[in-house]
Design an enzyme around this catalytic site. Structure first.
Site, PDB file in Angstrom:
ATOM      1  N   GLU A  45      79.682  67.800  49.340  1.00 38.56           N
ATOM      2  CA  GLU A  45      80.955  67.671  48.459  1.00 38.56           C
ATOM      3  C   GLU A  45      80.720  68.880  47.368  1.00 38.56           C
ATOM      4  OE1 GLU A  45      81.468  62.831  49.126  1.00 38.56           O
ATOM      5  OE2 GLU A  45      81.741  63.654  47.093  1.00 38.56           O
ATOM      6  N   THR A 103      80.203  72.562  58.693  1.00 35.72           N
ATOM      7  CA  THR A 103      80.222  73.391  59.762  1.00 35.72           C
ATOM      8  C   THR A 103      80.943  72.788  60.902  1.00 35.72           C
ATOM      9  OG1 THR A 103      77.710  74.055  59.410  1.00 35.72           O
ATOM     10  CG2 THR A 103      78.645  74.476  61.539  1.00 35.72           C
ATOM     11  N   LEU A 124      78.969  65.642  54.907  1.00 39.00           N
ATOM     12  CA  LEU A 124      78.027  65.005  53.900  1.00 39.00           C
ATOM     13  C   LEU A 124      78.418  65.730  52.495  1.00 39.00           C
ATOM     14  CD1 LEU A 124      75.948  63.501  52.831  1.00 39.00           C
ATOM     15  CD2 LEU A 124      74.201  65.310  53.717  1.00 39.00           C
ATOM     16  N   SER A 146      65.387  75.350  50.650  1.00 36.96           N
ATOM     17  CA  SER A 146      63.913  75.359  50.683  1.00 36.96           C
ATOM     18  C   SER A 146      63.063  74.522  49.404  1.00 36.96           C
ATOM     19  CB  SER A 146      63.301  77.002  50.422  1.00 36.96           C
ATOM     20  OG  SER A 146      63.828  77.587  51.575  1.00 36.96           O
ATOM     21  N   GLY A 159      65.330 101.779  59.118  1.00 40.83           N
ATOM     22  CA  GLY A 159      65.843 102.697  58.212  1.00 40.83           C
ATOM     23  C   GLY A 159      67.300 102.636  57.907  1.00 40.83           C
ATOM     24  N   GLU A 215      71.340  72.217  55.509  1.00 38.49           N
ATOM     25  CA  GLU A 215      70.500  70.991  55.929  1.00 38.49           C
ATOM     26  C   GLU A 215      69.270  70.865  54.842  1.00 38.49           C
ATOM     27  OE1 GLU A 215      70.179  69.651  59.804  1.00 38.49           O
ATOM     28  OE2 GLU A 215      71.499  70.979  60.269  1.00 38.49           O
ATOM     29  N   ILE A 222      62.468  98.804  59.358  1.00 41.82           N
ATOM     30  CA  ILE A 222      61.872  99.784  60.525  1.00 41.82           C
ATOM     31  C   ILE A 222      62.752 100.555  61.078  1.00 41.82           C
ATOM     32  CG2 ILE A 222      60.996  99.521  62.856  1.00 41.82           C
ATOM     33  CD1 ILE A 222      59.393  96.983  61.923  1.00 41.82           C
TER      34      ILE A 222
END
Length: 378
Positions: free
Chosen positions: A125, A156, A123, A364, A337, A361, A335
């Site tokens: 381009e 993909t 799809l 957001s 580090g 796809e 967490i």
């Protein structure tokens, strides 16, 4: 959302496969940029490549919720393998299942569903991404053939796919009304590949440029009628949002799991990391948002399976799961580090892989437009 016993049993089987076979390969696939051929073979053997397709066409004859669970569980340990499954099933298989005639289904859907052939979807381009109606690839009819010229990008599984559904315009002056959907097979004269992209993440997933130069395909390779392309790819993307939402959810769950394990096993300044209030706060926030994303993804899948409108819910699932997925991956690194930015632990891979979920796809921003229009009215 409480799953029934069959869905939970299915989850347990897929998690076992993901833990025993996919996870041990995930780091190597990422570091070497290898396409997971061995895992594709195993998923074919397990019947995972077309879960929602009826058995008469080579699928597993299950539903979208089963499929979402499979993508989630595999994405939990390896985004590259997860996105292959999502792209093949949602983008390669679905358009032929949805819009193909019986001859086309026998020719392309059955071998894709059985895993004998890999599917893909062209799809995007160079100048048409979110604005897919700006497609410049052309398909001009000459006798019993269409002559295709143009370029597709960021596809993909593009260069490894055997069957590719793609869009092209037959009359640019008609905008999206002039777009049709076609199928091209690997090896067709005039159809070649450009570069495979070097990406931030998902290194085990092939992302390709597709080149059409006076590529002649039979008239029978059009899906649906002329001008149906926009409708076909919109239906494809609606369902694809559920699968990308499931993949984003899986990666987020992986980040949470890694964080819990690390916090329980390690100390900082002589004290167990899990005892720090700041760590507990992040774990609680991650867990709550991951569970909320799961509810959105499963709701969208259940609505689709029930034959009810699901456009808004699919967009919400994709938008929210990818957003909290990036947040969860970032917290996971915090967490861990400094160790979190090394490849000793998977969380640096999770944040790289998760970023595409906010873009692929439909970004957001596009999801928010879809959601708003569904609420406010078109």
């Amino acid at each position: 959302m409480i799953l029934d016993e069959k869905h939970e049993e299915f989850r347990a089987r897929i998690r076992d496969f993901a833990t025993r076979e996919v996870e041990p390969r995930s780091r190597e696939l990422d570091r070497k940029g290898e396409f997971p051929w061995d895992l594709v073979k195993r998923m074919r053997e397990l019947g995972l490549l077309a879960i929602y397709v009826p058995k008469e066409y080579g699928g597993a004859g299950l539903d979208t919720l089963y499929y979402s669970i499979a993508v989630e569980e595999i994405g939990r340990v390896c985004g590259s393998t997860g996105i292959f499954l999502a792209a093949h099933s949602s983008l390669g298989v679905f358009p032929v299942y949805y819009a193909g005639n019986e001859a086309q289904k026998k020719k392309w859907l059955v071998p894709m569903a059985k895993g004998e052939k890999i599917g893909s979807f062209g799809l995007t381009e160079p100048d048409a991404g979110s604005d897919a109606a700006a497609t410049k690839t052309t398909a001009i009819q000459e006798g019993d053939e269409y002559v295709v010229n143009g370029v597709k990008r960021f596809i993909t599984s593009g260069s490894v796919a055997d069957v590719i559904v793609f869009t092209a315009t037959q009359d640019p002056s008609k905008g999206y009304h002039g777009i049709s959907a076609f199928v091209v097979e690997k090896g067709t004269p005039g159809f070649t590949y450009g570069k495979d992209e070097e990406k931030l993440g998902l290194h085990g997933s092939i992302t390709s440029e597709l080149l059409f130069e006076d590529c002649r395909i039979p008239k029978g390779n059009i899906l649906g009628k002329e001008g149906d392309g926009f409708k076909i790819f919109m239906e494809t993307l609606d369902g694809g949002r559920i699968s990308i939402g499931a993949l984003a959810l899986g990666i987020a769950q992986g980040a949470l799991d890694a964080s819990v394990e690390f916090a329980k096993r390690n100390k900082r300044a002589g004290k167990p990391i899990y005892k720090a209030q700041s760590t507990q706060s992040m774990i609680a926030e991650m867990a709550t948002e991951v569970e909320a994303a799961r509810l959105l993804v499963y709701q969208a899948a259940a609505l689709k399976d029930a034959g009810l409108p699901y456009l808004k819910e699919a967009a919400m699932a994709k938008y929210y799961a990818s957003t909290i997925g990036m947040k969860a991956a970032s917290m996971a690194i915090e967490i861990h580090g400094m160790l979190g930015i090394t490849d000793m632990y998977p969380v640096e891979r999770f944040i790289r892989d998760e970023k595409l979920m906010e873009i692929g796809e439909g970004t957001s921003e596009i999801q928010k437009i879809v959601i708003a229009r569904q609420i406010l009215g078109k």
